[in-house]
Design an enzyme around this catalytic site. Structure first.
Site, PDB file in Angstrom:
ATOM      1  N   ASP A 113       0.860  -1.188   0.000  1.00  6.70           N
ATOM      2  CA  ASP A 113       0.000   0.000   0.000  1.00  6.70           C
ATOM      3  C   ASP A 113       0.904   1.248   0.000  1.00  6.70           C
ATOM      4  OD1 ASP A 113      -1.650   2.128   0.542  1.00  6.70           O
ATOM      5  OD2 ASP A 113      -2.622   1.217   2.290  1.00  6.70           O
ATOM      6  N   SER A 141      16.659  -1.033  15.534  1.00  6.93           N
ATOM      7  CA  SER A 141      17.446   0.175  15.255  1.00  6.93           C
ATOM      8  C   SER A 141      16.680   1.430  15.702  1.00  6.93           C
ATOM      9  CB  SER A 141      17.819   0.261  13.767  1.00  6.93           C
ATOM     10  OG  SER A 141      16.688   0.533  12.962  1.00  6.93           O
ATOM     11  N   HIS A 198      18.775  13.147  13.004  1.00 10.04           N
ATOM     12  CA  HIS A 198      19.253  12.273  11.928  1.00 10.04           C
ATOM     13  C   HIS A 198      18.035  11.669  11.233  1.00 10.04           C
ATOM     14  CE1 HIS A 198      21.097   9.265   9.553  1.00 10.04           C
ATOM     15  NE2 HIS A 198      20.513   8.283  10.220  1.00 10.04           N
ATOM     16  N   THR A 253      13.674   3.035   2.304  1.00 11.56           N
ATOM     17  CA  THR A 253      14.436   4.036   3.074  1.00 11.56           C
ATOM     18  C   THR A 253      15.830   4.242   2.469  1.00 11.56           C
ATOM     19  OG1 THR A 253      15.316   2.453   4.704  1.00 11.56           O
ATOM     20  CG2 THR A 253      13.194   3.450   5.197  1.00 11.56           C
ATOM     21  N   CYS A 302      26.400   6.644  10.340  1.00 15.99           N
ATOM     22  CA  CYS A 302      25.905   7.976   9.950  1.00 15.99           C
ATOM     23  C   CYS A 302      26.490   9.092  10.805  1.00 15.99           C
ATOM     24  CB  CYS A 302      24.384   8.020  10.041  1.00 15.99           C
ATOM     25  SG  CYS A 302      23.583   6.712   9.128  1.00 15.99           S
ATOM     26  N   SER A 323      24.478   4.081  13.646  1.00 12.23           N
ATOM     27  CA  SER A 323      24.201   2.725  14.144  1.00 12.23           C
ATOM     28  C   SER A 323      25.469   2.050  14.631  1.00 12.23           C
ATOM     29  CB  SER A 323      23.579   1.882  13.029  1.00 12.23           C
ATOM     30  OG  SER A 323      22.265   2.310  12.796  1.00 12.23           O
ATOM     31  N   LYS A 379       8.985  10.647  15.368  1.00  6.43           N
ATOM     32  CA  LYS A 379       9.090   9.717  16.513  1.00  6.43           C
ATOM     33  C   LYS A 379      10.091  10.278  17.530  1.00  6.43           C
ATOM     34  CE  LYS A 379       8.497   5.339  13.936  1.00  6.43           C
ATOM     35  NZ  LYS A 379       7.311   4.707  14.480  1.00  6.43           N
ATOM     36  N   GLU A 435      30.092   5.844   4.929  1.00  7.81           N
ATOM     37  CA  GLU A 435      30.047   4.417   5.228  1.00  7.81           C
ATOM     38  C   GLU A 435      29.805   3.645   3.926  1.00  7.81           C
ATOM     39  OE1 GLU A 435      26.535   3.081   7.475  1.00  7.81           O
ATOM     40  OE2 GLU A 435      25.987   5.179   7.688  1.00  7.81           O
TER      41      GLU A 435
HETATM   42  N1  CAA Z   1      -0.859   3.356   5.768  1.00  9.80           N
HETATM   43  C1  CAA Z   1      -0.260   4.187   6.642  1.00  9.80           C
HETATM   44  N2  CAA Z   1       0.740   3.779   7.481  1.00  9.80           N
HETATM   45  C2  CAA Z   1       1.120   2.487   7.389  1.00  9.80           C
HETATM   46  C3  CAA Z   1       0.534   1.587   6.495  1.00  9.80           C
HETATM   47  C4  CAA Z   1      -0.510   2.059   5.656  1.00  9.80           C
HETATM   48  N3  CAA Z   1      -1.113   1.269   4.783  1.00  9.80           N
HETATM   49  N4  CAA Z   1       1.135   0.387   6.651  1.00  9.80           N
HETATM   50  C5  CAA Z   1       2.079   0.540   7.609  1.00  9.80           C
HETATM   51  N5  CAA Z   1       2.067   1.812   8.053  1.00  9.80           N
HETATM   52  C6  CAA Z   1       2.940   2.419   9.073  1.00  9.80           C
HETATM   53  C7  CAA Z   1       3.199   1.508  10.242  1.00  9.80           C
HETATM   54  O1  CAA Z   1       2.169   1.572  11.213  1.00  9.80           O
HETATM   55  C8  CAA Z   1       4.511   2.075  10.746  1.00  9.80           C
HETATM   56  O2  CAA Z   1       4.277   3.256  11.484  1.00  9.80           O
HETATM   57  P1  CAA Z   1       4.666   3.316  13.035  1.00  9.80           P
HETATM   58  O3  CAA Z   1       6.160   3.136  13.079  1.00  9.80           O
HETATM   59  O4  CAA Z   1       4.243   4.662  13.454  1.00  9.80           O
HETATM   60  O5  CAA Z   1       3.963   2.196  13.690  1.00  9.80           O
HETATM   61  C9  CAA Z   1       5.219   2.491   9.458  1.00  9.80           C
HETATM   62  O6  CAA Z   1       4.202   2.603   8.466  1.00  9.80           O
HETATM   63  C10 CAA Z   1       6.249   1.494   8.965  1.00  9.80           C
HETATM   64  O7  CAA Z   1       5.616   0.236   8.920  1.00  9.80           O
HETATM   65  P2  CAA Z   1       6.359  -1.045   9.513  1.00  9.80           P
HETATM   66  O8  CAA Z   1       6.916  -0.734  10.864  1.00  9.80           O
HETATM   67  O9  CAA Z   1       5.463  -2.222   9.380  1.00  9.80           O
HETATM   68  O10 CAA Z   1       7.536  -1.128   8.430  1.00  9.80           O
HETATM   69  P3  CAA Z   1       8.617  -2.236   8.234  1.00  9.80           P
HETATM   70  O11 CAA Z   1       8.821  -3.048   9.442  1.00  9.80           O
HETATM   71  O12 CAA Z   1       8.318  -2.950   6.963  1.00  9.80           O
HETATM   72  O13 CAA Z   1       9.935  -1.337   7.965  1.00  9.80           O
HETATM   73  C11 CAA Z   1      11.685  -0.019   8.903  1.00  9.80           C
HETATM   74  C12 CAA Z   1      10.200  -0.100   8.609  1.00  9.80           C
HETATM   75  C13 CAA Z   1      12.030  -0.960  10.043  1.00  9.80           C
HETATM   76  C14 CAA Z   1      12.027   1.418   9.282  1.00  9.80           C
HETATM   77  C15 CAA Z   1      12.473  -0.425   7.624  1.00  9.80           C
HETATM   78  O14 CAA Z   1      12.200   0.466   6.579  1.00  9.80           O
HETATM   79  C16 CAA Z   1      13.974  -0.479   7.824  1.00  9.80           C
HETATM   80  O15 CAA Z   1      14.519  -1.471   8.301  1.00  9.80           O
HETATM   81  N6  CAA Z   1      14.723   0.623   7.437  1.00  9.80           N
HETATM   82  C17 CAA Z   1      16.170   0.679   7.564  1.00  9.80           C
HETATM   83  C18 CAA Z   1      16.625   0.894   8.993  1.00  9.80           C
HETATM   84  C19 CAA Z   1      16.331   2.275   9.504  1.00  9.80           C
HETATM   85  O16 CAA Z   1      16.124   3.219   8.774  1.00  9.80           O
HETATM   86  N7  CAA Z   1      16.339   2.420  10.843  1.00  9.80           N
HETATM   87  C20 CAA Z   1      16.145   3.711  11.483  1.00  9.80           C
HETATM   88  C21 CAA Z   1      16.938   3.861  12.772  1.00  9.80           C
HETATM   89  S1  CAA Z   1      18.667   3.445  12.498  1.00  9.80           S
HETATM   90  C22 CAA Z   1      19.337   4.845  11.800  1.00  9.80           C
HETATM   91  O17 CAA Z   1      18.762   5.882  11.834  1.00  9.80           O
HETATM   92  C23 CAA Z   1      20.655   4.738  11.079  1.00  9.80           C
HETATM   93  C24 CAA Z   1      20.430   4.718   9.624  1.00  9.80           C
HETATM   94  O18 CAA Z   1      20.483   5.775   8.966  1.00  9.80           O
HETATM   95  C25 CAA Z   1      20.127   3.443   8.965  1.00  9.80           C
END
Ligand code: CAA
Length: 410
Positions: free
Chosen positions: A38, A210, A242, A161, A120, A315, A251, A88
């Site tokens: 979606d 993370s 960041h 992302t 980062c 990280s 958040k 990185e």
């Molecule tokens: N409509 C609206 N919102 C929706 C939706 C829909 N149809 N379906 C899902 N969502 C929302 C979820 O509720 C969730 O929101 P909340 O966090 O507020 O609950 C959001 O969309 C994301 O959904 P999921 O949590 O289910 O997503 P996911 O598990 O598939 O992946 C993620 C999300 C974990 C961030 C993933 O993209 C990821 O692993 N990214 C890379 C790691 C990352 O960026 N980490 C951030 C911290 S680490 C850091 O900052 C260092 C760095 O640069 C990497």
């Protein structure tokens, strides 16, 4: 640690800043459709609209050098004492990307050039080191280049992302953009939330974990920053966090607001910092500073004298909270029309084209190879030969050797 940066003539900060954004992007709506997701999950749930995609003839060296061209537009390069390159997405285990950039920019021979790494947060480690360098030798300037390609597996949760880009900043005792405060809070903990072993081209990530570590590191580093500075949450007019994706900043702001006892987080203090990231995605080391530039260029108000709180997260993990005050006259040194000039003119890729760019790899057997020419900045990666990368300057020849065209990607 305290570096006297905010007292009268001894102020240290950002004198100039430049951004490079790749010339190609994929709308996240298209990616969501292709992945059977979606689109609201990417657009509302992660807060991302577009993802910058580097061309096959771009890497952190070319993106970083292109950002530096903007930052150095009216800075005398003879005054650059040190070039620190944070990334990185390094291109070599030994030779620093900084050396290539030093050559492309024709910086002085006495300019020290090296690479810094801590996910980062490497750019922020460089910033603190730059402040110490300038405090010790006020006549010197430091060029920080932060460039990255955020890369996860195709079809993985991390894919939306992704992103890419570079920031360059000149740090000196004549800040024209942001004067940095002296007090910093830091936090380090050995965690496995995101990492990339040498044998992998994509990051390994425990996504949900993370986010938890990021939020913990935020309050830990904030607590030390407050202890050192005595400043309150209210004394910060804006916050830049960041940005792995823009919802992360919401958040973070909600988490910190709750921590300090605010009933409701005021998202107006964050929203302007998100505009560019929403259109380019994560750029790892550059990301926080892309957010800062976005705030300065899209706020639509005079930010002179406003204090900005900055949170850097790398990280693994190391984090830092610090702050700075916007300098009078800063508007002359940023580009308020950047969205129209840099973002709106990019070329849209189909998901198939993005996947072809993603899969493009340089040969690893030492044979001569010329990278197909795409839209890039002034500097591009023209090819490889004998395991050496070759760069060229489109405006003037800097490091080009004639190569025979061999392979072209679709
Ligand atoms: N409509 C609206 N919102 C929706 C939706 C829909 N149809 N379906 C899902 N969502 C929302 C979820 O509720 C969730 O929101 P909340 O966090 O507020 O609950 C959001 O969309 C994301 O959904 P999921 O949590 O289910 O997503 P996911 O598990 O598939 O992946 C993620 C999300 C974990 C961030 C993933 O993209 C990821 O692993 N990214 C890379 C790691 C990352 O960026 N980490 C951030 C911290 S680490 C850091 O900052 C260092 C760095 O640069 C990497």
């Amino acid at each position: 640690m305290q570096i006297r940066a905010d007292s009268g003539a001894a102020r240290i900060g950002i004198e100039a800043i430049g951004l490079y954004v790749p010339r190609y992007y994929v709308p996240l709506r298209d990616l969501a459709v292709a992945r059977g997701v979606d689109p609201d999950k990417y657009i509302k749930g992660l807060g991302q609209e577009e993802m910058a995609v580097p061309a096959p003839d771009e890497d952190v060296v070319t993106m970083g050098a292109n950002a530096a061209l903007e930052a150095l537009a009216d800075v005398d390069t003879a005054s650059i004492d040190t070039l620190m390159f944070a990334t990185e997405s390094g291109i070599d285990q030994s030779k620093a990307a900084a050396i290539y950039v030093h050559h492309l920019l024709q910086l002085p021979k006495n300019c020290k050039s090296f690479e810094i790494k801590q996910a980062c947060c490497g750019s922020t480690a460089a910033l603190q080191m730059a402040m110490a360098t300038v405090a010790q030798r006020p006549d010197r300037k430091v060029l920080i280049v932060a460039a990255d390609v955020a890369r996860y597996g195709l079809g993985t949760p991390g894919e939306p992302t992704q992103g890419a880009g570079a920031i360059a900043m000149v740090i000196s005792n004549q800040p024209r953009v942001l004067a940095l405060d002296a007090e910093w809070g830091a936090y380090t903990e050995d965690v496995m939330d995101f990492w990339r072993p040498n044998y992998l081209d994509e990051a390994v990530v425990d996504g949900k974990y993370s986010i938890k570590v990021y939020l913990k590191a935020l309050t830990e580093s904030w607590a030390q920053y407050v202890e050192e500075s005595g400043r309150t949450f209210e004394q910060h007019d804006y916050f830049c966090y960041h940005l792995p994706f823009t919802r992360m900043a919401h958040k973070a702001h909600q988490h910190l607001s709750k921590w300090v006892g605010e009933v409701r987080p005021d998202n107006r203090r964050v929203q302007h910092s998100l505009v560019y990231n929403r259109r380019m995605g994560n750029s790892y080391t550059a990301s926080l500073y892309v957010g800062l530039l976005s705030l300065l260029e899209t706020a639509g108000a005079d930010l002179t004298g406003q204090r900005v709180g900055l949170f850097s997260y790398g990280s693994g993990c190391m984090a830092a909270f610090f702050s700075g005050t916007v300098v009078p006259g800063y508007a002359a040194y940023v580009q308020k029309d950047r969205q129209a000039v840099q973002f709106d003119n990019r070329q849209r890729l189909t998901v198939e084209m993005y996947e072809a760019f993603y899969r493009h790899a340089l040969p690893s057997d030492g044979r001569r190879y010329q990278t197909p020419a795409h839209e890039t900045g002034v500097f591009r990666l023209s090819g490889v030969e004998g395991h050496k990368r070759l760069y060229e300057c489109r405006a003037q020849s800097v490091h080009t050797r004639p190569l025979q065209p061999e392979v072209a990607i679709a």
